[in-house]
Write an enzyme that holds these catalytic residues in place. Structure first.
Site, PDB file in Angstrom:
ATOM      1  N   ASP A   1       0.869  -1.181   0.000  1.00 59.12           N
ATOM      2  CA  ASP A   1       0.000   0.000   0.000  1.00 59.12           C
ATOM      3  C   ASP A   1       0.905   1.230   0.000  1.00 59.12           C
ATOM      4  OD1 ASP A   1      -1.667   2.109   0.690  1.00 59.12           O
ATOM      5  OD2 ASP A   1      -2.894   0.893   2.049  1.00 59.12           O
ATOM      6  N   HIS A   2       0.880   1.973  -1.100  1.00 59.79           N
ATOM      7  CA  HIS A   2       1.818   3.097  -1.242  1.00 59.79           C
ATOM      8  C   HIS A   2       1.441   4.287  -0.349  1.00 59.79           C
ATOM      9  CE1 HIS A   2       5.096   5.239  -2.842  1.00 59.79           C
ATOM     10  NE2 HIS A   2       5.100   4.729  -4.063  1.00 59.79           N
ATOM     11  N   ARG A   3       0.293   4.217   0.334  1.00 57.82           N
ATOM     12  CA  ARG A   3      -0.010   5.283   1.300  1.00 57.82           C
ATOM     13  C   ARG A   3       0.836   5.100   2.554  1.00 57.82           C
ATOM     14  NH1 ARG A   3      -6.071   4.261   2.426  1.00 57.82           N
ATOM     15  NH2 ARG A   3      -5.173   2.169   2.430  1.00 57.82           N
TER      16      ARG A   3
END
Ligand code: CAO
Length: 243
Positions: free
Chosen positions: A215-217
């Site tokens: 998850d790039h967040r």
């Protein structure tokens, strides 16, 4: 999002309409929710499991004596637990309001299991604190429980990370969908002997294709680079798990 059009398939040939089971519907809902909510990136690498496989085969007689099936999976559980400790940016969840990160000081890992009822993800707890035999025993038992349709909701909760192994079935690679509220998942494909350049010659090495979706967040590319490099290094030389 645009709705899918309704199609009368009977116009094209004979069909049967089968209602989805409860588990199929839950899986479909969760996959769709995760796909839409999580901006995921998948990074790929191959881990050299030549030594790991030699070690595993050397333990075969002992595994039989213990009545345990020893596949590469418990080694991967152990290596992932070490990587989650070494790179704790992977051991977090994002709060539902998107405002905070929950950092975890425990290492529970889910195993995606193909069962007659569909895809189930039972969780093994405190993987970092357990040895290989205990992990193999627990994995054998929880996979059997999943296939017997006997998992409780508690068996499937509290995961920090998931391993999805299609290695026994084949394929070069796939891009797994992050299993929220976790922020990363490892996809394992089929190991193959490959010619690897050692600086002088091509050497036959047993290479395990891995795909890490995150998850790039919560995780940046550099975090993933560190986690993945470490993970591949401990899989290649499991003695490093002692360090
Ligand atoms: N490469 C080559 N061989 C592999 C391998 C790999 N990556 N992983 C396992 N194998 C071998 C095992 O060693 C075993 O052979 P031996 O008996 O000779 O040792 C054989 O394949 C069968 O393994 P297994 O499937 O019974 O056991 P496992 O521990 O590897 O996997 C489980 C357990 C539950 C992960 C697996 O059975 C399963 O259900 N996988 C499906 C997961 C899934 O559906 N993922 C998709 C989710 S998203 O759509």
């Amino acid at each position: 999002i645009p709705a899918m059009p309704e199609i009368d398939f009977t116009k094209f040939g004979e069909v049967e309409v089968v209602p989805m089971t409860k588990i199929q519907k839950i899986t479909a809902f969760n996959m769709h929710r995760n796909w839409l909510n999580i901006p995921a990136v998948t990074q790929f690498d191959d881990a050299d499991i030549t030594e790991l496989e030699a070690f595993r085969k050397g333990l075969k007689a002992e595994a039989e004596k213990r009545g345990v099936k020893l596949t590469p999976l418990p080694f991967l559980l152990k290596a992932c637990a070490a990587a989650l400790r070494a790179e704790p940016t992977f051991n977090v969840s994002i709060t539902a309001d998107g405002e905070s990160l929950v950092k975890k000081d425990y290492v529970n890992i889910g195993i995606a299991a193909d069962t007659p009822n569909g895809l189930m993800v039972p969780v093994i707890r405190d993987v970092d604190k357990k040895g290989l035999w205990q992990l193999a025993e627990e994995a054998n038992a929880i996979i059997k429980k999943a296939r017997d349709g006997k998992l409780t909701p508690a068996d499937m909760q509290g995961g920090c990370f998931t391993i999805s192994s299609l290695g026994a079935m084949g394929g070069n690679g796939f891009t797994p969908i992050v299993n929220a509220p976790e922020v990363a998942i490892l996809g394992v494909s089929k190991a193959q002997m490959k010619p690897i350049w050692n600086g002088k010659d091509f050497e036959p090495r047993n290479m395990l294709p891995l795909a890490l979706s995150y998850d790039h967040r919560a995780i940046n590319g550099a975090d993933c680079g560190r986690f993945f490099t470490y993970l591949v290094s401990v899989i290649a030389d499991v003695r490093r798990l002692l360090l």
